[in-house]
Each structure stands twice: as structure tokens, then as C-alpha cells.
Design an enzyme around this catalytic site. Structure first.
Site, PDB file in Angstrom:
ATOM      1  N   CYS A  54      10.780  -0.079   0.023  1.00 29.24           N
ATOM      2  CA  CYS A  54      11.100   0.818   0.640  1.00 29.24           C
ATOM      3  C   CYS A  54      10.594   2.460   1.726  1.00 29.24           C
ATOM      4  CB  CYS A  54      11.706   2.097  -0.391  1.00 29.24           C
ATOM      5  SG  CYS A  54      10.442   2.790  -0.954  1.00 29.24           S
ATOM      6  N   HIS A 186       5.042   3.637   7.623  1.00 28.87           N
ATOM      7  CA  HIS A 186       3.995   3.873   7.719  1.00 28.87           C
ATOM      8  C   HIS A 186       3.762   4.567   9.138  1.00 28.87           C
ATOM      9  CE1 HIS A 186       3.595  -0.943   6.464  1.00 28.87           C
ATOM     10  NE2 HIS A 186       3.626  -0.439   5.160  1.00 28.87           N
TER      11      HIS A 186
HETATM   12 FE1  CFM Z   1      -0.544  -4.526   6.585  1.00 28.35          FE
HETATM   13 FE2  CFM Z   1       1.189  -3.725   4.955  1.00 28.35          FE
HETATM   14 FE3  CFM Z   1      -1.022  -3.727   4.510  1.00 28.35          FE
HETATM   15 FE4  CFM Z   1      -0.108  -6.020   5.509  1.00 28.35          FE
HETATM   16 FE5  CFM Z   1       0.841  -6.643   2.907  1.00 28.35          FE
HETATM   17 FE6  CFM Z   1       1.972  -3.714   2.535  1.00 28.35          FE
HETATM   18 FE7  CFM Z   1      -0.504  -4.775   1.683  1.00 28.35          FE
HETATM   19 MO1  CFM Z   1       1.689  -4.913   0.043  1.00 28.35          MO
HETATM   20  S1  CFM Z   1       1.802  -4.866   6.404  1.00 28.35           S
HETATM   21  S2  CFM Z   1      -1.652  -5.325   5.462  1.00 28.35           S
HETATM   22  S3  CFM Z   1       0.649  -8.259   4.615  1.00 28.35           S
HETATM   23  S4  CFM Z   1      -0.420  -2.608   4.810  1.00 28.35           S
HETATM   24  S5  CFM Z   1       3.133  -5.784   2.093  1.00 28.35           S
HETATM   25  S6  CFM Z   1       2.719  -2.485   3.957  1.00 28.35           S
HETATM   26  S7  CFM Z   1       0.932  -3.264   0.282  1.00 28.35           S
HETATM   27  S8  CFM Z   1      -0.654  -6.506   1.236  1.00 28.35           S
HETATM   28  S9  CFM Z   1      -2.994  -3.586   2.375  1.00 28.35           S
END
Ligand code: CFM
Length: 535
Positions: A54, A186
Site C-alpha cells: 500500500c 514513494h
Molecule cells: Fe525500489 Fe521499491 Fe526497493 Fe524495488 Fe522492491 Fe519495494 Fe524493496 Mo520490496 S522498487 S528497489 S524491487 S524501493 S518491492 S518498494 S521494498 S525490494 S528496496
């Protein structure tokens, strides 16, 4: 592709119509090099088992959570706090006398009466308590769904507390429902960090080869390995956004000469705004993969265009590569020719293709949970993206040029020339970076995962906790690429060896052949199904 047709045919018409636009085969029907379009960042169909999170998860969990010297108060029921608690984002190092609150979970623990009568008082008290006990430099407040539904004014509470305690108290209206996934969170976090934190340190110093690393969250210690390499070459890392990061560093981040963007999805807003406000360009990098890291280091050196720095870069590349070469070759021998599917949030399905290639593993399916069309198709399609009601929910922050602090390291001519050689201000997207024939799927669900596994027979399916065990019960090795299954780091040179070892260990394990899934053991229930009618 047959399996795609089969999947679509088993859906009701409305679902089929929608899902059809979220999947494609790279290069199929596009032999003359046309641009392939994929639908993304739209609502998941009700009833579909999605892997998405979410908006609150994206704001508090992803972007704010790793900032270790701030207290992050979650205003909401305790479950939301538990969900976004440190776990794999708690890797922070501090020097003596520095603050680190990463292992705490701060919550207002909203109860039924607070939902009925309002929770502002409780939030005020939580801030007071946090200030008195921990004396933090700054506080964030993240709103969860009920807060928005009952209308608690967290901004007013934050303003009042800020005046009272004399420290920044930042309120984020990141209620879970604010968007179709964590991606909305984000954006909300990026906006406020840009508005109220970055650039606040007027004495910050950006001398030397100063850089920021954006979109790097230090999962498994990745940020540390990246930092180790960059420091060795002679870069001055002003801030990491936000893995093992601090409020303090962020306030001076505007002084950097270059911003590196690792995860484009989660932080491209700040990257763009920094360029507009301070003139600092951003470079798309990838520290996942040996070849990718080498290319990235050379790209950064090209930007700074300094003879000694370039020599040092080559020296370190050689030294680091020599130290891992043998291990990588050994692991490669064990897994060469294997096939992988990658389904992760919004950037790793692209980054990890390069690391897998280093060990001879090809990617046959790649997908994102919540990426936008530009993460698939490349940034040049941004003007064509239709803004829908869900995206309109989130403010498009407009920043203006900061005349006093605006500096250009390159002349506009140098910038344009360099842009033709390295991804300055550009991200090509998953589709362009994938090999022809790769299945690209947006917002993959459990049903489709099963179908694709049966048809494509991968040796590795890298995903997250929500489907890991379902995949392994099918007899296929699954690697979590969110938490790394608590292994890591996987970035840079040393990280690549860790990854190669973990993958070789997983794929060559004899376990998978021994697995009998529960549905092959437990017989389905027998009996007549009641259909109603006469009693
Ligand atoms: Fe970017 Fe992410 Fe991340 Fe990501 Fe992810 Fe995530 Fe993550 Mo889980 S897009 S790289 S592939 S910030 S889903 S919201 S939490 S691994 S550190």
C-alpha cells in the site's frame, strides 16, 4: 505465446480485457523494432491475489523507514506498525554519540474509541513522549488508512509540535489507499523530503567528487558494499537515499555534483527535482552484477572526466574483479544454462537480470509489481502517460531554480554530448533491457504465477514472501529478492559472489525433486455439493 492465451482465456471477459494489456513477449509482433506498450500503475482487479503493498508501505516502510536518526511515528492501529517495522531495513551503522532508532517501532496504537472520537490528542502525546525519552533531531508522522477516513489533521498536529519542541516534525498523508500500490507512497515521501529536508543545511560542502546515491535502501548491506567501492575510488558520498541514511546528511545533499539513481521507481521524483532546483544531473546506475558495476563505475568516471580518477577507477575495477573472478567462475559452472523468472517490486527485475547473466542464467520472465510505464518502456514515453484519477491524488510538486545554489558541473553542450554515451537523466526501462522472447508481466498474480511456472519450467523463480512457498511447493527454487532471505549483500563485486553462491546452492539442491506438493497427497473432499432448491 500459448501460455498467455491460456491464462487470458480462463478469465471472465472484463478481467481478460484488463490483464491482456499488462503482459507481452519482448519483440513479439514487433520484429521491425517498434515500441511495445504495456499498461501499468493501474488498479488491481478486485478478487485478484496481487503481491502489491500500500501507499503507507511505500512512504514509511520504504523511503522514510531507513533514515536512522529520525523517529518515525505511525499514526494508526498497531498492525500497520508491525508491518512496516525495521526487519530487513534495519541495517544502520553509527559512530559513538550518533542516534539510531532503526530497531524501534513507534505507533499511536489507535483503538476503536480513537477512530470514533478522533486520534489527534493521542498523536500529540506520542510526539511528546518520543521527544522526552529520545530527544531526536527530527520526527516523521505517517498516516494509515483510518486516519484519513476519520479526518485527523496530522499536519496541524505536526506544526504545533514543531513549534513547541523546536525540531522538524514532518507529517506524511500516506494513507494506504492513497494510490494503487506502494508507488504512491514513494512519491508522497519524495515530495516532502524535497520540500522540508534536502537543502536545509546552508553550510553543506560539496567539494571533491561529491555524489549522492539515490534509491539504494541497504537491503542485506548492499549500500555498504557500494559505498566501500566508491570510497575506495575517491568519491565523497554526501548522502544515501535512504538506506543507512540520516536526516542530517539529507539536509546537505543538494551540494553533490552528481546523483546516482539505483532504483528509478522509488526516487526519480527527487532526482528530477534536484536537477531542476540545483542543476545536479542524475545518472542511472546499476550496482547489481559484476559487468553492471564495472560499467556503472566507468560511467561515473566519464562524468567527472578527471585523469587520476579514471585511472583509479580502472585500478580498483581490476583489483576487485581479480579478487572474485575465480569464485564467480566456479559458481557459473554449476548453474550455467539455467532459466530464471523475476518478479519484484519496481526495479529489481531489471537489475538482477544483469547479475544472473554474469553466472550464465537467462531470464525468461520478468515483471514488476507496481512500476509505471516508464520503468517498462523507458522515460521517453512519460509525455504519453495518461494521468488517471488515482495518480491525480498525489501532488506534482513544482520546484523552482535556486539561484544561489544552482551550479552546473558540465556545460549544456558537454551534458548533451555525454548523454549520448551514458544514461544521464535517462532510464531505458525493463522492456528495452530484456532479451527478445522474455515474457514481461505487470502486477503478476498467484494464478498466473502457477500457470507460467508450469509452462516455462524455470529453475529459479525470484520473488517475495507472498509466493515463495507456493513456488517451492511446486518443486521450484524460489529466492526472495526483497529481503534476500536475510542473506546479502548482493551488490557490487563481493555481493555478486554472495548471490552466485546462494543461487548455486539453491538450484543444485536435490530438495526440489523430492517435493510432493500437498495437493498431490491430500485427496479432494468428496460429497455432493448442495445446490439449494427444495428442502
Ligand atoms: Fe525500489 Fe521499491 Fe526497493 Fe524495488 Fe522492491 Fe519495494 Fe524493496 Mo520490496 S522498487 S528497489 S524491487 S524501493 S518491492 S518498494 S521494498 S525490494 S528496496
Amino acid at each position: 505465446m500459448k501460455v498467455i492465451d491460456e491464462i487470458l482465456e480462463s478469465y471472465p471477459a472484463k478481467v481478460m480485457k484488463s490483464r491482456k494489456t499488462h503482459m507481452l513477449v519482448k519483440g513479439e509482433g514487433c520484429e521491425s523494432g517498434c515500441k511495445q506498450k504495456i499498461e501499468a500503475n493501474t488498479r488491481t482487479m478486485p478478487g485478484v491475489m496481487t503481491n502489491r503493498g500500500c501507499a503507507y508501505a511505500g512512504c514509511k516502510g520504504v523511503v522514510l523507514g531507513p533514515l536512522k536518526d529520525m523517529i518515525h511515528i505511525v499514526h494508526g492501529p498497531i498492525g500497520c506498525s508491525y508491518y512496516a517495522w525495521g526487519t530487513r531495513r534495519n541495517k544502520g551503522r553509527i559512530n559513538k554519540d550518533e542516534q539510531n532508532f532503526l530497531n524501534y517501532a513507534f505507533s499511536t496504537d489507535m483503538q476503536d474509541p480513537d477512530v470514533v472520537f478522533g486520534g489527534e490528542k493521542k498523536l500529540e502525546l506520542a510526539i511528546k513522549e518520543a521527544v522526552e525519552i529520545f530527544k531526536p533531531k527530527a520526527i516523521t508522522i505517517s498516516a494509515t488508512c483510518p486516519v484519513g477516513l476519520i479526518g485527523d489533521d496530522i499536519n496541524a498536529v505536526a506544526d504545533k509540535a514543531q513549534k513547541e519542541y523546536g525540531i522538524p516534525v514532518l507529517a506524511f498523508s500516506c494513507e494506504g489507499y492513497k494510490g494503487v500500490s506502494q508507488s504512491a507512497g514513494h512519491h508522497i515521501a519524495n515530495n516532502k523530503l524535497m520540500k522540508d529536508v534536502i537543502g536545509k543545511n546552508k553550510d553543506a560542502n560539496g567539494d571533491g567528487f561529491s555524489i549522492n546515491i539515490l534509491g539504494e535502501y541497504n537491503i542485506g548491506g548492499d549500500g555498504w558494499e557500494i559505498g566501500r567501492i566508491l570510497n575506495k575510488i575517491g568519491y565523497k558520498v554526501l548522502s544515501i537515499m535512504t538506506g543507512d541514511g540520516t536526516f542530517e546528511e539529507l539536509t546537505g545533499a543538494h551540494k553533490a555534483k552528481l546523483n546516482l539513481v539505483q532504483c528509478h521507481r522509488s526516487i526519480n521524483y527527487i532526482a528530477e527535482m534536484l536537477e531542476k532546483k540545483y542543476g545536479t544531473p542524475w545518472l542511472k546506475v546499476n550496482f547489481i552484477g559484476v559487468e553492471a558495476t564495472i560499467r556503472t563505475l566507468r560511467d561515473i568516471a566519464l562524468y567527472f572526466n578527471d585523469k587520476d580518477l579514471t585511472l583509479k577507477t580502472e585500478e580498483i575495477i581490476k583489483e576487485e574483479f581479480e579478487s572474485i573472478k575465480e569464485d564467480m567462475a566456479n559458481y557459473k559452472e554449476m548453474v550455467q544454462g539455467k532459466k530464471a523468472c523475476l518478479f519484484v517490486g519496481g526495479s529489481r527485475s531489471d537489475h538482477y537480470q544483469e547479475l544472473l547473466k554474469d553466472i550464465g542464467v537467462s531470464t525468461i520472465l520478468a515483471g514488476f509489481e507496481f512500476a509505471h510505464r516508464d520503468d517498462y518502456e523507458g522515460r521517453d514515453i512519460i509525455p504519453d502517460i495518461k494521468i488517471d484519477a488515482d495518480s491525480r491524488n498525489i501532488e506534482e510538486l513544482e520546484v523552482e531554480k535556486d539561484e544561489k545554489n544552482y551550479t552546473l558541473y558540465l556545460t549544456p553542450e558537454q551534458y548533451d554530448e555525454l548523454k549520448t554515451k551514458i544514461p544521464l537523466g535517462n532510464y531505458e526501462g525493463l522492456i528495452n533491457l530484456s532479451e527478445d522472447g522474455t515474457v514481461i508481466v505487470d502486477d503478476l498474480n498467484h494464478f498466473e504465477t502457477e500457470k507460467f511456472i508450469n509452462a516455462l519450467k524455470p529453475d529459479l523463480f525470484a520473488s517475495g514472501i507472498k509466493d515463495k512457498y507456493m513456488i517451492q511447493k511446486m518443486g521450484v527454487f524460489s529466492k526472495q529478492l526483497h529481503s534476500y532471505d536475510y542473506s546479502g549483500p548482493y551488490a557490487g563485486f563481493k555481493g555478486a559472489v554472495n548471490f552466485a553462491r546462494d543461487i548455486a546452492m539453491g538450484i543444485t539442491s536435490p530438495t526440489w525433486k523430492l517435493v510432493t506438493p500437498p495437493w498431490k497427497v491430500v485427496k479432494p473432499l468428496n460429497g455432493t455439493v448442495a445446490v439449494g432448491g427444495e428442502v
